[in-house]
Design a protein around this motif. Structure first.
Motif, short mmCIF file in Angstrom:
data_model
loop_
_atom_site.label_atom_id
_atom_site.label_comp_id
_atom_site.label_asym_id
_atom_site.label_seq_id
_atom_site.Cartn_x
_atom_site.Cartn_y
_atom_site.Cartn_z
N PRO A 62 0.82 -1.21 0.00
CA PRO A 62 0.00 0.00 0.00
C PRO A 62 0.86 1.26 0.00
N GLU A 63 0.33 2.31 -0.60
CA GLU A 63 0.98 3.61 -0.55
C GLU A 63 0.58 4.29 0.76
N ILE A 64 1.56 4.76 1.51
CA ILE A 64 1.30 5.37 2.80
C ILE A 64 1.68 6.85 2.74
N LYS A 65 0.72 7.70 3.04
CA LYS A 65 0.94 9.14 2.98
C LYS A 65 0.80 9.74 4.38
N LEU A 66 1.74 10.58 4.74
CA LEU A 66 1.66 11.33 5.98
C LEU A 66 1.27 12.77 5.66
N SER A 67 0.65 13.44 6.62
CA SER A 67 0.21 14.82 6.39
C SER A 67 1.41 15.76 6.33
N LYS A 68 1.17 16.95 5.80
CA LYS A 68 2.23 17.97 5.73
C LYS A 68 2.63 18.47 7.11
N GLU A 69 1.79 18.20 8.11
CA GLU A 69 2.08 18.66 9.46
C GLU A 69 2.94 17.69 10.26
N PHE A 70 3.23 16.53 9.68
CA PHE A 70 3.97 15.51 10.44
C PHE A 70 5.03 14.88 9.56
N GLU A 71 6.24 14.75 10.12
CA GLU A 71 7.34 14.12 9.40
C GLU A 71 7.92 12.98 10.24
N ALA A 72 8.25 11.89 9.57
CA ALA A 72 8.98 10.80 10.21
C ALA A 72 10.27 10.62 9.42
N ASN A 73 11.37 11.05 10.01
CA ASN A 73 12.66 11.03 9.33
C ASN A 73 13.46 9.81 9.75
N PHE A 74 13.71 8.94 8.80
CA PHE A 74 14.46 7.70 9.03
C PHE A 74 15.91 7.92 8.62
N GLU A 75 16.80 7.96 9.59
CA GLU A 75 18.19 8.28 9.35
C GLU A 75 19.01 7.01 9.11
N ASN A 76 19.80 7.03 8.03
CA ASN A 76 20.70 5.91 7.71
C ASN A 76 19.95 4.58 7.67
N TRP A 77 18.81 4.60 7.05
CA TRP A 77 17.94 3.41 7.01
C TRP A 77 18.31 2.54 5.81
N THR A 78 19.59 2.21 5.72
CA THR A 78 20.07 1.45 4.58
C THR A 78 21.02 0.35 5.04
N ASN A 79 21.10 -0.69 4.21
CA ASN A 79 22.04 -1.78 4.47
C ASN A 79 22.46 -2.35 3.12
N SER A 80 23.73 -2.71 3.00
CA SER A 80 24.25 -3.22 1.73
C SER A 80 23.73 -4.61 1.39
N ASP A 81 23.20 -5.32 2.38
CA ASP A 81 22.64 -6.65 2.15
C ASP A 81 21.17 -6.51 1.75
N PRO A 82 20.79 -6.95 0.54
CA PRO A 82 19.40 -6.78 0.09
C PRO A 82 18.37 -7.42 1.02
N LYS A 83 18.71 -8.55 1.62
CA LYS A 83 17.77 -9.21 2.53
C LYS A 83 17.51 -8.37 3.77
N LEU A 84 18.59 -7.78 4.30
CA LEU A 84 18.43 -6.93 5.48
C LEU A 84 17.73 -5.62 5.10
N GLN A 85 17.99 -5.13 3.91
CA GLN A 85 17.32 -3.92 3.46
C GLN A 85 15.82 -4.14 3.34
N ALA A 86 15.42 -5.33 2.90
CA ALA A 86 13.99 -5.64 2.79
C ALA A 86 13.32 -5.60 4.16
N ILE A 87 14.01 -6.08 5.18
CA ILE A 87 13.47 -6.01 6.55
C ILE A 87 13.36 -4.56 7.00
N LEU A 88 14.39 -3.77 6.73
CA LEU A 88 14.35 -2.35 7.08
C LEU A 88 13.18 -1.65 6.39
N ASN A 89 12.99 -1.95 5.11
CA ASN A 89 11.91 -1.31 4.36
C ASN A 89 10.53 -1.61 4.95
N ASP A 90 10.27 -2.88 5.20
CA ASP A 90 8.94 -3.25 5.70
C ASP A 90 8.75 -2.85 7.16
N GLY A 91 9.83 -2.87 7.94
CA GLY A 91 9.73 -2.37 9.31
C GLY A 91 9.43 -0.89 9.36
#
Length: 216
Positions: A62-91
């Motif tokens: 699903p596409e998830i949209k947040l309002s202009k009044e609220f931000e959720a900033n995910f810092e360094n939310w990356t991993n070089s391992d695609p499997k671990l990146q998939a977990i980061l993405n869905d989490g």
């Protein structure tokens, strides 16, 4: 223990008491230490992830949209391992879905259900409903950082991360009254989550423990 929303001055941390005890299947596979032993913590140089409507690629997500009044900033939310990146993405999307559901006043959000297992969905909906019952939305900013992720021997994913809510507030939909989150250590939460991969390839959150002040 944090009190319910109607009696507290905090914003998102007020509902964390619902999650102070691990909910979901299995209760998690990790020790209660602040760090996941042997976990990868991202590449450390990537910018914050987008907060608006960006969602991981994949059929049916699903596409998830947040309002202009609220931000959720995910810092360094990356991993070089695609499997671990998939977990980061869905989490990440599971957390964003819950924020969006609060803003939309929708405890029955399909996006929350998509990224949550049956074991954790009831608690997530109860958390969202507290805000809805109080007539509150959320505004401001949360900073999500120090992500630590690994795959356990059982094949489950373990994802720990910190959420700093001190720049977030509740805003009453009827009165427009704003209540700021206290600038205290317990307003920085540690999320300790377990995720399991479905047959469709989605890493659903199956266990959550939230520890106020756990990242200090």
């Amino acid at each position: 223990m944090i009190r319910p929303a109607r009696r507290a001055t905090a914003v998102l941390v007020v509902a964390a008491a619902l999650l102070l005890t691990s909910c979901g299947s299995g209760g998690g596979d990790e020790s209660p230490s602040d760090k996941i032993k042997g976990a990868g913590s991202g590449n450390g140089s990537a910018p914050a992830s987008p907060t608006g409507s960006a969602s991981p690629s994949g059929t049916g997500r699903p596409e998830i949209k947040l309002s202009k009044e609220f931000e959720a900033n995910f810092e360094n939310w990356t991993n070089s391992d695609p499997k671990l990146q998939a977990i980061l993405n869905d989490g990440r999307e599971q957390l964003r879905a819950k924020y969006a559901a609060v803003i939309e006043a929708n405890p029955d959000s399909e996006a929350v259900a998509f990224y949550s297992s049956e074991a954790t969905l009831a608690t997530a909906r109860k958390w969202i409903k507290q805000f809805v019952d109080d007539g509150d939305s959320i505004i401001g900013e949360v900073r999500v950082f120090d992500a630590q992720v690994k795959i356990n021997d059982t094949g489950s994913g373990a994802l720990f991360y910190c959420v700093d809510e001190r720049r977030a507030s509740t805003k009453n939909r009827e009165t427009a009254k704003v209540v700021k989150t206290p600038d205290k250590p317990e307003s920085v939460l540690q999320y300790r989550t377990r995720l399991d991969k479905t047959s469709e390839g989605v890493w659903q959150t199956t266990s959550v423990t939230v520890v106020p002040g756990g990242c200090s």
